[in-house]
Write a protein that holds these residues in place. Sequence first.
Motif, PDB file in Angstrom:
ATOM      1  N   SER A 137       0.838  -1.203   0.000  1.00 43.11           N
ATOM      2  CA  SER A 137       0.000   0.000   0.000  1.00 43.11           C
ATOM      3  C   SER A 137       0.872   1.252   0.000  1.00 43.11           C
ATOM      4  N   LEU A 138       0.563   2.151  -0.922  1.00 44.78           N
ATOM      5  CA  LEU A 138       1.247   3.440  -0.965  1.00 44.78           C
ATOM      6  C   LEU A 138       0.332   4.517  -0.409  1.00 44.78           C
ATOM      7  N   PRO A 139       0.876   5.526   0.254  1.00 42.87           N
ATOM      8  CA  PRO A 139       0.038   6.623   0.740  1.00 42.87           C
ATOM      9  C   PRO A 139      -0.697   7.291  -0.413  1.00 42.87           C
ATOM     10  N   PRO A 140      -1.978   7.555  -0.277  1.00 49.33           N
ATOM     11  CA  PRO A 140      -2.720   8.196  -1.375  1.00 49.33           C
ATOM     12  C   PRO A 140      -2.177   9.579  -1.726  1.00 49.33           C
ATOM     13  N   ASP A 141      -1.529  10.223  -0.771  1.00 48.45           N
ATOM     14  CA  ASP A 141      -0.997  11.569  -0.998  1.00 48.45           C
ATOM     15  C   ASP A 141       0.531  11.561  -1.127  1.00 48.45           C
ATOM     16  N   ILE A 142       1.097  10.430  -1.554  1.00 46.48           N
ATOM     17  CA  ILE A 142       2.555  10.329  -1.656  1.00 46.48           C
ATOM     18  C   ILE A 142       3.113  11.423  -2.566  1.00 46.48           C
ATOM     19  N   ARG A 143       4.222  12.007  -2.153  1.00 47.45           N
ATOM     20  CA  ARG A 143       4.861  13.067  -2.924  1.00 47.45           C
ATOM     21  C   ARG A 143       5.824  12.455  -3.943  1.00 47.45           C
ATOM     22  N   PHE A 144       5.850  13.027  -5.125  1.00 44.67           N
ATOM     23  CA  PHE A 144       6.820  12.644  -6.147  1.00 44.67           C
ATOM     24  C   PHE A 144       7.723  13.849  -6.362  1.00 44.67           C
ATOM     25  N   ARG A 145       9.002  13.673  -6.065  1.00 47.36           N
ATOM     26  CA  ARG A 145       9.916  14.820  -6.109  1.00 47.36           C
ATOM     27  C   ARG A 145      11.122  14.514  -6.995  1.00 47.36           C
ATOM     28  N   THR A 146      11.377  15.403  -7.937  1.00 49.25           N
ATOM     29  CA  THR A 146      12.546  15.278  -8.799  1.00 49.25           C
ATOM     30  C   THR A 146      13.721  15.971  -8.127  1.00 49.25           C
ATOM     31  N   MET A 147      14.830  15.223  -7.988  1.00 47.87           N
ATOM     32  CA  MET A 147      15.987  15.768  -7.288  1.00 47.87           C
ATOM     33  C   MET A 147      16.820  16.648  -8.208  1.00 47.87           C
TER      34      MET A 147
END
Length: 255
Positions: free
Chosen positions: A237-247
Amino acid sequence: MASLVKNISDILFLDIETVSLFPSLDQAPDEIWPLWTKKAKQILRKQDVSQEEAAQLYVEKAGIYSEFAKVVCISVGFFRKENNEIEEFRLKTFYEEDEHFLLQGFSNLLNAHYRLPLRSSLCGHNIREFDVPFICRRMLMQQVDIPPLIDLAGKKPWETPQILDTMQLWRFGDIKNYTSLDLLASSLNIQSPKGTMSGADVHQAYWFDKDYLGIIKYCEEDVKCVARVFARIMQISLPPDIRFRTMTVFNRELP
């Protein structure tokens, strides 16, 4: 399948974009013509191929054959945990017109943070048959040392469990089945990574439109998608509000 996951934060998700070495066959060195024509006969299963057919096929297919193509973009990503909970997904893209420089940067990353196959894994879609072999062959041609994590030469699939392939996992033993990433994502109700660009568009985008940022975006979306697909297959299960961040974008100067 849960046994395949040691720690999801130790898995590096990957996708690459490749293009032919030259914009067209007409612009390739003379010695490439007979070599590509021979390859075209094999692809088309024909004994004779006209110059026009060979030239058209070069534009359409050369980019997937490492002897006639190069890597122009590698995107990777990993899940970052905090207090043992998945917090975000971090992306890093290697983009560089100098392929040696690009591959060396990727090799440095693997050697620094994902060196031990017993502890780290690499995950992608059709990664065993395309991405990893393509990268390794181009590293040999560009005289870049192949990191232990992806050095599969002479090894059987069961000897390299660090390579996690979502297409292979989805097969469930059915060796005849091929499923594209966008179809698999749709089947699992995951947003498809295919937007305004597809793999067939990368040649035009790179050589003629100079849409390098578009290629990078396309590659990164595939990485995010394959990470979600893997988590779904593994029933993580992944958090529904997971952040995707480009480094970062790894290059000396993006045109």
